[in-house]
Design an enzyme around this catalytic site. Structure first.
Site, PDB file in Angstrom:
ATOM      1  N   ARG A  59      75.420   8.824 -16.658  1.00 41.19           N
ATOM      2  CA  ARG A  59      76.719   8.211 -16.905  1.00 41.19           C
ATOM      3  C   ARG A  59      77.303   8.824 -18.160  1.00 41.19           C
ATOM      4  O   ARG A  59      76.654   9.625 -18.818  1.00 41.19           O
ATOM      5  CB  ARG A  59      76.659   6.668 -16.956  1.00 41.19           C
ATOM      6  CG  ARG A  59      75.413   6.022 -17.450  1.00 41.19           C
ATOM      7  CD  ARG A  59      75.088   6.300 -18.877  1.00 41.19           C
ATOM      8  NE  ARG A  59      76.206   6.007 -19.765  1.00 41.19           N
ATOM      9  CZ  ARG A  59      76.379   6.509 -20.962  1.00 41.19           C
ATOM     10  NH1 ARG A  59      75.471   7.367 -21.454  1.00 41.19           N
ATOM     11  NH2 ARG A  59      77.393   6.197 -21.713  1.00 41.19           N
ATOM     12  N   GLY A  60      78.538   8.401 -18.497  1.00 37.51           N
ATOM     13  CA  GLY A  60      79.232   9.050 -19.609  1.00 37.51           C
ATOM     14  C   GLY A  60      80.123  10.133 -19.013  1.00 37.51           C
ATOM     15  O   GLY A  60      79.653  10.941 -18.190  1.00 37.51           O
ATOM     16  N   ALA A  61      81.400  10.147 -19.425  1.00 37.76           N
ATOM     17  CA  ALA A  61      82.391  10.989 -18.742  1.00 37.76           C
ATOM     18  C   ALA A  61      81.980  12.465 -18.602  1.00 37.76           C
ATOM     19  O   ALA A  61      81.955  13.003 -17.490  1.00 37.76           O
ATOM     20  CB  ALA A  61      83.741  10.845 -19.451  1.00 37.76           C
ATOM     21  N   GLN A  82      74.811  -0.153 -22.831  1.00 38.29           N
ATOM     22  CA  GLN A  82      74.650   1.272 -23.169  1.00 38.29           C
ATOM     23  C   GLN A  82      74.409   1.473 -24.663  1.00 38.29           C
ATOM     24  O   GLN A  82      73.738   2.421 -25.063  1.00 38.29           O
ATOM     25  CB  GLN A  82      75.888   2.077 -22.754  1.00 38.29           C
ATOM     26  CG  GLN A  82      76.059   2.247 -21.257  1.00 38.29           C
ATOM     27  CD  GLN A  82      76.957   1.189 -20.667  1.00 38.29           C
ATOM     28  OE1 GLN A  82      77.020   0.066 -21.164  1.00 38.29           O
ATOM     29  NE2 GLN A  82      77.645   1.518 -19.591  1.00 38.29           N
ATOM     30  N   ASP A 111      87.030   7.998 -21.649  1.00 34.35           N
ATOM     31  CA  ASP A 111      86.881   8.379 -20.239  1.00 34.35           C
ATOM     32  C   ASP A 111      88.128   9.030 -19.688  1.00 34.35           C
ATOM     33  O   ASP A 111      88.072   9.820 -18.749  1.00 34.35           O
ATOM     34  CB  ASP A 111      86.496   7.162 -19.394  1.00 34.35           C
ATOM     35  CG  ASP A 111      85.046   6.814 -19.632  1.00 34.35           C
ATOM     36  OD1 ASP A 111      84.756   6.170 -20.649  1.00 34.35           O
ATOM     37  OD2 ASP A 111      84.201   7.249 -18.827  1.00 34.35           O
ATOM     38  N   ASN A 122      88.306   3.621 -22.338  1.00 36.75           N
ATOM     39  CA  ASN A 122      86.897   3.779 -22.718  1.00 36.75           C
ATOM     40  C   ASN A 122      86.185   2.482 -22.341  1.00 36.75           C
ATOM     41  O   ASN A 122      86.802   1.528 -21.844  1.00 36.75           O
ATOM     42  CB  ASN A 122      86.769   4.095 -24.212  1.00 36.75           C
ATOM     43  CG  ASN A 122      85.341   4.505 -24.588  1.00 36.75           C
ATOM     44  OD1 ASN A 122      84.739   5.340 -23.924  1.00 36.75           O
ATOM     45  ND2 ASN A 122      84.783   3.908 -25.617  1.00 36.75           N
ATOM     46  N   LYS A 123      84.894   2.450 -22.589  1.00 39.28           N
ATOM     47  CA  LYS A 123      84.064   1.302 -22.197  1.00 39.28           C
ATOM     48  C   LYS A 123      84.685  -0.034 -22.592  1.00 39.28           C
ATOM     49  O   LYS A 123      85.212  -0.179 -23.687  1.00 39.28           O
ATOM     50  CB  LYS A 123      82.682   1.480 -22.829  1.00 39.28           C
ATOM     51  CG  LYS A 123      81.662   0.407 -22.546  1.00 39.28           C
ATOM     52  CD  LYS A 123      81.477   0.116 -21.085  1.00 39.28           C
ATOM     53  CE  LYS A 123      81.136   1.337 -20.261  1.00 39.28           C
ATOM     54  NZ  LYS A 123      81.304   1.092 -18.789  1.00 39.28           N
TER      55      LYS A 123
HETATM   56  O1  MRU Z   1      80.123   3.348 -17.748  1.00 42.57           O
HETATM   57  P1  MRU Z   1      79.695   4.492 -18.609  1.00 42.57           P
HETATM   58  O2  MRU Z   1      78.392   4.290 -19.288  1.00 42.57           O
HETATM   59  O3  MRU Z   1      79.763   5.800 -17.858  1.00 42.57           O
HETATM   60  O4  MRU Z   1      80.803   4.558 -19.733  1.00 42.57           O
HETATM   61  C1  MRU Z   1      80.695   5.523 -20.731  1.00 42.57           C
HETATM   62  C2  MRU Z   1      81.747   5.429 -21.773  1.00 42.57           C
HETATM   63  O5  MRU Z   1      82.614   4.594 -21.721  1.00 42.57           O
HETATM   64  C3  MRU Z   1      81.728   6.488 -22.825  1.00 42.57           C
HETATM   65  O6  MRU Z   1      82.185   5.971 -24.033  1.00 42.57           O
HETATM   66  C4  MRU Z   1      82.644   7.634 -22.392  1.00 42.57           C
HETATM   67  O7  MRU Z   1      82.336   8.052 -21.098  1.00 42.57           O
HETATM   68  C5  MRU Z   1      82.572   8.784 -23.313  1.00 42.57           C
HETATM   69  S1  MRU Z   1      81.059   9.635 -23.188  1.00 42.57           S
HETATM   70  C6  MRU Z   1      81.079  10.973 -24.224  1.00 42.57           C
END
Ligand code: MRU
Length: 353
Positions: free
Chosen positions: A46-48, A196, A237, A247-248
């Protein structure tokens, strides 16, 4: 870093299974595109930026496995795989950006034939991966001047090496400042409901021996009021043309709190997270996940049966609350609309301000 978030192994994609952290450091081998798509959907990865890298590698795996040497059939099958990847998660634009890069390579199949296109697709996936790590290091190097020895830095979710090809965006800034010898403390929001921050960011920082204090999400205001937070830095994201940033979930609340305490609030993201086709954050698709993530904790019910729940995975922080966006091309400041457009178009690594 002492771990690898994702690796291309030729006949499979290996990823650190983030669902198991921090209790277990277990690697997951995906041998076909569908298992990569499943890993993205279920958040093993996960993470963009990491999602983008994984999708590209999944498409490359499929390119290896498709036997047909007929350009039309090859393209049709891979188009289906690109579609499958695009359906995994809706918010992080890096996913669509990476899939589009792969599609561009695929479109050359009629001119260049299957064998060459197959090779090109694999090379492109590896390039996306390599570039991501380089871009993260540049983000770190551009953002490190925002951190001073003695600071308290608050971050949310995980925008670290685990969320990218390696190194990280928001945590990349923190790692770069640490590498310069600066001493500071990181406050880590646990990040309900998927934790996370608690599971991943805290784990990364412990690995890296960076002083870190874990807090529950509702403690940030108290820390700020006590004067312990000097900077907030988060990932993204998707960033719309006007600078509004998805973002999250919980990021927006932190930005409001930061404003009310006069604390600078920065977003760290690669330019692949910019979506200049969107006028504002209103247009960003926000993923809603299963409510069991809210009503249950790791499968254990923590809410009364039958209660309704709301589970948006992301929120949008209005650009007015953001001091700057740290990218690989420099720190972008207001007016975001003009400066983001300029930076997206620029090939180099020059700073805007
Ligand atoms: O749902 P996730 O864990 O994929 O969400 C991740 C985030 O919101 C991160 O802050 C974002 O993707 C940036 S990662 C460099």
């Amino acid at each position: 870093m002492k771990f690898k978030t994702i690796e291309w192994k030729g006949d499979r994609v290996r990823m650190l299974d983030q669902r198991k952290l921090p209790q277990e450091v277990r690697y997951l081998d995906c041998r076909n595109a569908s298992s990569v798509a499943h890993a993205i959907r279920t958040m093993a990865i996960r993470g963009a930026p990491a999602i983008g890298v994984a999708a590209a590698m999944g498409i490359a795996l499929a390119a290896r496995r498709i036997r047909s040497n007929q350009p039309e059939r090859f393209q049709k099958s891979l188009e289906r795989v690109c579609d499958e990847m695009s359906r995994t998660r809706p918010t992080a634009v890096n996913l669509f950006w990476a899939v589009n890069r792969m599609r561009k390579m695929l479109n050359l199949v009629h001119a260049d034939g299957v064998e060459k296109t197959r090779r090109r697709l694999i090379e492109e996936a590896l390039r996306i991966f390599k570039e991501d790590v380089e871009v993260n290091k540049k983000i770190g190097s551009n953002g490190k001047r925002l951190i001073h020895s003695g600071d308290g830095i608050l971050t949310h979710c995980n925008a670290g090496a685990l969320a990218t090809g390696g190194f990280g965006t928001a945590l990349g800034v923190i790692y770069a400042a640490r590498d310069e010898g600066k001493q500071f403390r990181v406050f880590v929001d646990e990040t309900r409901p998927m934790l996370q921050g608690c599971r991943l960011t805290a784990w990364e920082l412990v690995q890296e021996k960076i002083p870190a204090t874990l807090i529950t999400d509702n403690m940030a205001g108290v820390l700020m009021r006590k004067g312990l937070v000097h900077l907030v830095v988060v990932g993204a994201d998707r960033i719309a043309r006007n600078g509004d940033t998805a973002n999250k979930i919980g990021t927006y609340g932190l930005a409001v709190l930061s404003k009310s305490h006069g604390i600078p609030f920065y977003v760290a993201a690669p330019t692949s997270t910019l979506d200049l086709s969107l006028t504002s954050g209103e247009e960003i698709p926000i993923e809603e996940r299963n409510i069991s993530e809210v009503t249950h904790f790791r499968g254990y019910p923590i809410a009364p049966k039958g209660v309704e729940a709301f589970n948006p995975a992301f929120d949008v922080t209005p650009h007015s609350l953001i001091h700057g966006i740290i990218t690989e091309k420099g720190i972008i400041r207001k007016p975001f609309e003009r400066n983001l457009k300029r930076i997206k178009a620029s090939p180099g690594l020059e700073r805007t301000q």
